[in-house]
Design a protein around this motif. Structure first.
Motif, mmCIF file in Angstrom:
data_model
loop_
_atom_site.group_PDB
_atom_site.id
_atom_site.type_symbol
_atom_site.label_atom_id
_atom_site.label_comp_id
_atom_site.label_asym_id
_atom_site.label_seq_id
_atom_site.Cartn_x
_atom_site.Cartn_y
_atom_site.Cartn_z
ATOM 1 N N GLY A 90 -6.980 -0.418 2.464
ATOM 2 C CA GLY A 90 -7.283 0.395 1.278
ATOM 3 C C GLY A 90 -6.740 -0.258 0.020
ATOM 4 O O GLY A 90 -7.425 -0.332 -1.013
ATOM 5 N N GLY B 114 -2.733 4.578 0.760
ATOM 6 C CA GLY B 114 -4.080 4.037 0.765
ATOM 7 C C GLY B 114 -4.469 3.218 -0.452
ATOM 8 O O GLY B 114 -5.579 2.701 -0.513
ATOM 9 N N TYR B 115 -3.573 3.082 -1.416
ATOM 10 C CA TYR B 115 -3.878 2.342 -2.644
ATOM 11 C C TYR B 115 -2.730 1.385 -2.975
ATOM 12 O O TYR B 115 -1.630 1.548 -2.477
ATOM 13 N N ARG C 267 -3.845 -0.268 10.102
ATOM 14 C CA ARG C 267 -4.958 -0.556 9.198
ATOM 15 C C ARG C 267 -4.704 -1.789 8.335
ATOM 16 O O ARG C 267 -5.611 -2.313 7.707
ATOM 17 N N GLU D 241 -8.843 -3.446 -0.817
ATOM 18 C CA GLU D 241 -10.132 -3.133 -1.443
ATOM 19 C C GLU D 241 -9.954 -2.719 -2.895
ATOM 20 O O GLU D 241 -10.676 -3.183 -3.784
ATOM 21 N N ALA D 242 -9.007 -1.853 -3.156
ATOM 22 C CA ALA D 242 -8.774 -1.394 -4.534
ATOM 23 C C ALA D 242 -8.263 -2.527 -5.416
ATOM 24 O O ALA D 242 -8.708 -2.689 -6.563
ATOM 25 N N GLU E 142 0.840 -1.199 0.000
ATOM 26 C CA GLU E 142 0.000 0.000 0.000
ATOM 27 C C GLU E 142 0.873 1.247 0.000
ATOM 28 O O GLU E 142 1.802 1.357 0.793
#
Length: 179
Positions: A122, A82-83, A118, A125-126, A79
């Motif tokens: 993120g 967040g991506y 986390r 999910e992506a 990550e």
């Protein structure tokens, strides 16, 4: 026995996701497994102009053949902000230029590790959305937060709850590819 291909979305020589991937691959007893270190697969940033001038590299064709030969894939994405990393997105761009449905009929165990709390959710999910777009089936997802506290290079996942969850998800993936 099914063939499983394992690789990361990272081309870093110090990737924690690669360490999680190696650990996960070592737990598969009943499968033939290939683990790719993406450091060995450098790709230029995708552009139509580059593709027209240079075509597809041998390493891209080799990777595509490995994917085609696999019944299942274990992918550990890293990550960045967040991506998934730009490397992972670029890798998918190149693969999709060879075959838009390059993941059809592929069962996928998608994982991510991060040093933060986390657990790279993120990126997970992506990445799941991207993989589904290319007709892959994400059978299981696993997030490893706080890598430095929950993973030991000699012993693997040392947090009991996370180790149990990882094992259950890996077993579910293994069952899915054996059908």
């Amino acid at each position: 026995m099914s063939y499983v291909l394992a690789f990361t979305g990272s081309n870093s020589s110090t990737s924690i996701n690669y360490k999680l991937l190696e650990y996960t691959a070592s737990l598969l007893q009943d499968e033939k497994i290939g683990v790719l270190n993406m450091v060995d697969y450098p790709f230029p940033m995708y552009s139509e102009d580059y593709e027209k001038e240079n075509g597809h590299s041998n390493s891209l064709v080799e990777l595509m053949n490995e994917i085609r030969n696999a019944k299942g894939l274990i992918i550990a994405v890293n990550e960045h902000n967040g991506y998934p990393s730009a490397y992972f997105k670029n890798l998918l761009d190149w693969l999709s230029r060879v075959d838009q449905k390059f993941l059809i009929d592929k069962k996928i165990f998608l994982m991510a590790a991060s040093p933060g709390g986390r657990g790279a959710v993120g990126a997970l999910e992506a990445a799941e959305k991207m993989l589904i777009r290319f007709k892959g089936e994400v059978v299981e997802k696993f997030s490893l937060p706080n890598y430095g506290q929950n993973f030991d290079e000699k012993n693997g996942i040392i947090n009991g709850d996370l180790a149990k969850s990882h094992k259950e998800k890996l077993n579910s993936f293994s069952e899915a590819i054996s059908q």
